[in-house]
Design a protein around this motif. Structure first.
Motif, PDB file in Angstrom:
ATOM      1  N   TYR A   1      67.804  60.226  94.695  1.00 50.58           N
ATOM      2  CA  TYR A   1      67.672  61.423  93.861  1.00 50.58           C
ATOM      3  C   TYR A   1      67.617  61.030  92.385  1.00 50.58           C
ATOM      4  O   TYR A   1      68.191  60.020  91.969  1.00 50.58           O
ATOM      5  N   ASP A   2      66.919  61.835  91.589  1.00 49.46           N
ATOM      6  CA  ASP A   2      66.888  61.674  90.140  1.00 49.46           C
ATOM      7  C   ASP A   2      68.054  62.484  89.584  1.00 49.46           C
ATOM      8  O   ASP A   2      68.048  63.716  89.651  1.00 49.46           O
ATOM      9  N   VAL A   3      69.074  61.817  89.059  1.00 49.52           N
ATOM     10  CA  VAL A   3      70.331  62.473  88.698  1.00 49.52           C
ATOM     11  C   VAL A   3      70.413  62.733  87.201  1.00 49.52           C
ATOM     12  O   VAL A   3      70.184  61.840  86.386  1.00 49.52           O
ATOM     13  N   LEU A   4      70.757  63.968  86.856  1.00 49.67           N
ATOM     14  CA  LEU A   4      71.006  64.373  85.483  1.00 49.67           C
ATOM     15  C   LEU A   4      72.483  64.739  85.363  1.00 49.67           C
ATOM     16  O   LEU A   4      73.094  65.215  86.321  1.00 49.67           O
ATOM     17  N   LEU A   5      73.059  64.536  84.168  1.00 55.31           N
ATOM     18  CA  LEU A   5      74.496  64.753  83.996  1.00 55.31           C
ATOM     19  C   LEU A   5      74.780  65.685  82.826  1.00 55.31           C
ATOM     20  O   LEU A   5      74.113  65.626  81.787  1.00 55.31           O
ATOM     21  N   ALA A   6      75.790  66.540  83.020  1.00 55.67           N
ATOM     22  CA  ALA A   6      76.291  67.392  81.940  1.00 55.67           C
ATOM     23  C   ALA A   6      77.795  67.503  82.110  1.00 55.67           C
ATOM     24  O   ALA A   6      78.280  67.699  83.220  1.00 55.67           O
ATOM     25  N   ARG A   7      78.528  67.401  81.003  1.00 58.82           N
ATOM     26  CA  ARG A   7      79.992  67.437  81.086  1.00 58.82           C
ATOM     27  C   ARG A   7      80.589  68.705  80.478  1.00 58.82           C
ATOM     28  O   ARG A   7      81.809  68.836  80.399  1.00 58.82           O
ATOM     29  N   SER A   8      79.725  69.623  80.055  1.00 60.31           N
ATOM     30  CA  SER A   8      80.205  70.875  79.469  1.00 60.31           C
ATOM     31  C   SER A   8      79.193  71.977  79.726  1.00 60.31           C
ATOM     32  O   SER A   8      78.041  71.720  80.112  1.00 60.31           O
ATOM     33  N   GLY A   9      79.605  73.215  79.477  1.00 60.98           N
ATOM     34  CA  GLY A   9      78.696  74.334  79.653  1.00 60.98           C
ATOM     35  C   GLY A   9      77.539  74.290  78.680  1.00 60.98           C
ATOM     36  O   GLY A   9      76.402  74.605  79.043  1.00 60.98           O
TER      37      GLY A   9
END
Length: 235
Positions: free
Chosen positions: A28-36
């Motif tokens: 999978y091509d993974v994207l990351l976010a740690r906040s809204g």
């Protein structure tokens, strides 16, 4: 073949990195976010194919993100949260989440839920075409939507009209939890009283007809306090 883009919205770095490693290893091509705030930007700019959403974010409640996404998109959303109360699960599912996993969770369970959610975006499940003419098969169970009948090992199990409607709806969304309120609204209309007893009675009758051991169902599972889930269809 284009890889599916999965956005992980999770503030705990260890869990975020853990899921990233698992999904990347599966292609999978993974994207990351740690906040809204980061999540809002990533969703708008990258249009992910699936979102894994933690509810306990530092700057907002994940439910706010879910509701904003559902205002304009049907992208699958799997909630992954430490909140284990039935009311939290029901609220997320009723708000439009496709699934709900409680931390801690197993790797294979996460991957299975992802496959199910993505598969639903590629198939006509829930469409009038499938509801009118398709066939669902899982093990010895067959739902023939054209004939409006359910068979077990080739034998008509003799469901009533309401029992058939319940099984048919679960089959159209196989692998997903459908909440009690959702099922009641879909089967008996938006003005129907939210009384789970009518569902329990129908389900008890259904299980006596399709399950070898109704106390240990193989086809339709109960998510206690939340709703029901149909086993996934055979490949």
């Amino acid at each position: 073949m284009t890889k599916e883009k999965i956005l992980i919205i999770e503030d705990e770095q260890i869990i975020r990195n853990f899921m990233q490693a698992i999904l990347s290893a599966k292609g999978y091509d993974v994207l990351l976010a740690r906040s809204g705030a980061m999540a809002d930007t990533m969703i708008a700019s990258h249009c992910p194919d699936l979102i894994i959403l933690d509810l306990g974010l530092p700057d907002t409640d994940g439910m706010n993100i879910l509701m904003k996404v559902r205002e304009w998109s049907k992208v699958p959303v799997i909630v992954v949260s430490a909140r284990s109360h039935e009311s939290d699960k029901v609220a997320a599912l009723d708000a439009g989440a496709d699934d709900y996993l409680t931390k801690p969770f197993g790797t294979e369970e996460l991957l299975a839920r992802i496959r199910t959610a993505i598969r639903h975006t590629r198939t006509p499940a829930g469409s009038n075409m499938v509801a009118n003419s398709g066939v669902f098969r899982a093990g010895k169970l067959t739902i023939d939507y054209g004939k409006r009948r359910v068979f077990l090992d080739g034998r008509d199990v003799g469901l009533t009209q309401n029992e058939y409607k319940l099984v048919a709806l679960l089959g159209l969304h196989a692998g997903k939890v459908l909440t009690y309120d959702y099922l009641i609204r879909e089967l008996w209309g938006p003005s129907a009283r939210s009384d789970n007893q009518i569902l329990r009675v129908n389900m008890a009758n259904i299980r006596r007809k399709i399950e070898q051991n109704p106390a240990q169902p193989a086809y339709i599972f109960t998510e206690v306090g939340v709703g029901y889930r149909m086993i996934e269809a055979d490949e």
